[in-house]
Design an enzyme around this catalytic site. Structure first.
Site, PDB file in Angstrom:
ATOM      1  N   GLU A 328       0.837  -1.195   0.000  1.00  0.00           N
ATOM      2  CA  GLU A 328       0.000   0.000   0.000  1.00  0.00           C
ATOM      3  C   GLU A 328       0.874   1.248   0.000  1.00  0.00           C
ATOM      4  O   GLU A 328       1.813   1.357   0.800  1.00  0.00           O
ATOM      5  CB  GLU A 328      -0.892   0.039   1.246  1.00  0.00           C
ATOM      6  N   CYS A 329       0.576   2.183  -0.862  1.00  0.00           N
ATOM      7  CA  CYS A 329       1.135   3.539  -0.859  1.00  0.00           C
ATOM      8  C   CYS A 329       2.670   3.535  -0.826  1.00  0.00           C
ATOM      9  O   CYS A 329       3.310   3.289  -1.837  1.00  0.00           O
ATOM     10  CB  CYS A 329       0.533   4.334   0.291  1.00  0.00           C
TER      11      CYS A 329
END
Length: 440
Positions: A328-329
């Protein structure tokens, strides 16, 4: 069930909620078992809560889950504590919509039947503070605003006149007045506060707690917490049994520490043993069946991440073995070929055929739909989450569809994107991730 609790709200952001909250948490932790919470999708403030209390902080968010699920999380996490301290978000009534308070501190306070303590920055006002508190009270009389803490006072006299005005016009007690001090400052940056893991913050939090003990009537605050109402839930979010026994390695260090605690707890519920590793400091991955690299600030540690060839090689070998990798991210950036920062280029793990670079802020709640089957979701499944970054990654996104358009990369054993998924919004997701790890 009745849980002694306090919600710390404010008229606006930058009123001092986080500083006052972590000071209260640490001060109370010296004599009680304190369970911390954070309203909204923030990942940074809970890191300070963890240090202040020695207990993991959970997010309470009615938009990303539901009121029933939120109540279940609150009750489950509060079990075994003496008091729960909930740090609010933004202004008291600020939520996702202008005409409703969905996702706001006020909605959480009503749902949990928790008394509210308002922190107000009085650095540039005196009697007007009473008008602000009066407005907050009248906006929704279903809320129980039970106390006020004055912040950034200039002197004892300043405290005195504001206290007199608020108590005269509102009838609400001022339970503390905190004078401005350099010891109350927490460094920040473009994504908010510096993360709690970047510096040795325990000593700093102790100094804040010392000031809070001198400035706030903690005995009265504890008494107010006992005015919380009875709550119950009908959710069953944590009623599932273990599905499969697997081991999931999670990246956790100063570069990668943006995780929703309940995501990790739900993986455990479905049978995962969690082991942690550091892409900054470790040279080998632990033995694992799956890999989870969350968000954070890889751009601040780009040189060190780039220079750790050994762990990057291990991650590539892990991916090539066919075992599931979820990012994620910041983790998404780390899995790219590299990061461009201020004209310099830093090689990353090179699992994703694209490069990341810094740009303008993208921020907000997201409704997320899987475009096809992947290691966490079946095609068409929905999940809620949050997006919060300044970088871009130049790839043909194919994993998720959101209000902003497509996001992320999905292959046979990889799912990576900018979205921070909130597992409680779709409990099938952690179950599927565990099964994916088991079935390799």
């Amino acid at each position: 069930m009745k849980i002694n609790s306090i919600i710390i709200g404010a008229p606006s952001s930058s009123s001092g909620k986080t500083t006052i909250s972590i000071g209260i948490m640490r001060a109370l932790s010296r004599r009680l078992r304190v369970q911390p919470f954070k309203v909204g999708p923030d990942y940074i403030d809970p890191g300070y809560h963890n240090i202040a209390t020695g207990r993991f902080s959970s997010n309470l968010d009615t938009w990303m889950s539901s009121r029933e699920k939120m109540k279940e999380i609150f009750i489950k996490r509060s079990t075994g504590s003496d008091i729960s301290i909930i740090e609010g978000v933004m202004g008291l009534y600020d939520g996702k919509q202008p005409d409703k308070d969905t996702g706001s501190t006020a909605e959480v306070a009503r749902t949990l039947k928790s008394p509210v303590i308002i922190v107000i920055d009085i650095s540039a006002m005196a009697r007007t503070a009473a008008a602000i508190i009066l407005g907050l009270i009248k906006m929704d009389k279903r809320l129980r605003i039970s106390g006020v803490i004055l912040n950034n006072a200039g002197s004892d006299y300043h405290c005195s006149i504001v206290r007199t005005a608020i108590e005269k016009y509102t009838g609400i007690p001022v339970i503390g007045c905190v004078k401005r001090s350099d010891d109350l400052k927490i460094d920040d940056r473009y994504l908010g506060l510096k993360t709690a893991m970047e510096d040795d913050n325990s000593g700093k939090i102790d100094k804040i707690a010392d000031i809070i003990e001198r400035s706030v009537d903690l005995d009265l605050l504890i008494k107010i917490s006992k005015e919380s109402g009875d709550i119950s839930f009908k959710s069953g979010l944590f009623s599932k049994k273990n599905v499969n026994r697997v081991r999931i390695a999670i990246a956790y260090d100063a570069a990668f520490n943006f995780y929703y605690y309940d995501n990790i707890e739900m993986l455990k519920m479905y049978g995962a043993e969690i082991v942690y590793f550091s892409p900054l400091n470790d040279y080998k991955l632990p033995e694992a069946d799956g890999l989870y690299i969350g968000g954070g600030f890889p751009e601040l540690f780009a040189e060190r991440l780039s220079d750790n060839y050994s762990i990057k090689k291990d991650i590539m070998e892990f991916f090539n073995s066919g075992r599931p990798v979820f990012a994620e991210c910041g983790g998404y950036m780390y899995l790219s070929r590299g990061i461009k920062i201020n004209g310099k280029y830093y090689e990353m793990a090179s699992i994703i055929n694209g490069e990341s670079y810094m740009d303008s802020l993208i921020l907000g709640y997201r409704n997320i739909r899987a475009e096809s089957n992947n290691i966490l979701m079946m095609g068409g499944w929905h999940v809620k989450g949050h997006e919060f970054h300044y970088s871009r990654l130049n790839v043909n996104a194919n994993a998720y569809k959101t209000e902003r358009g497509p996001d992320g990369i999905s292959t046979k054993n990889l799912l990576a994107g900018y979205m921070h998924l909130y597992f409680p919004s779709n409990p099938r997701i952690p179950e599927r991730f565990v099964r994916s790890c088991y079935n390799v």
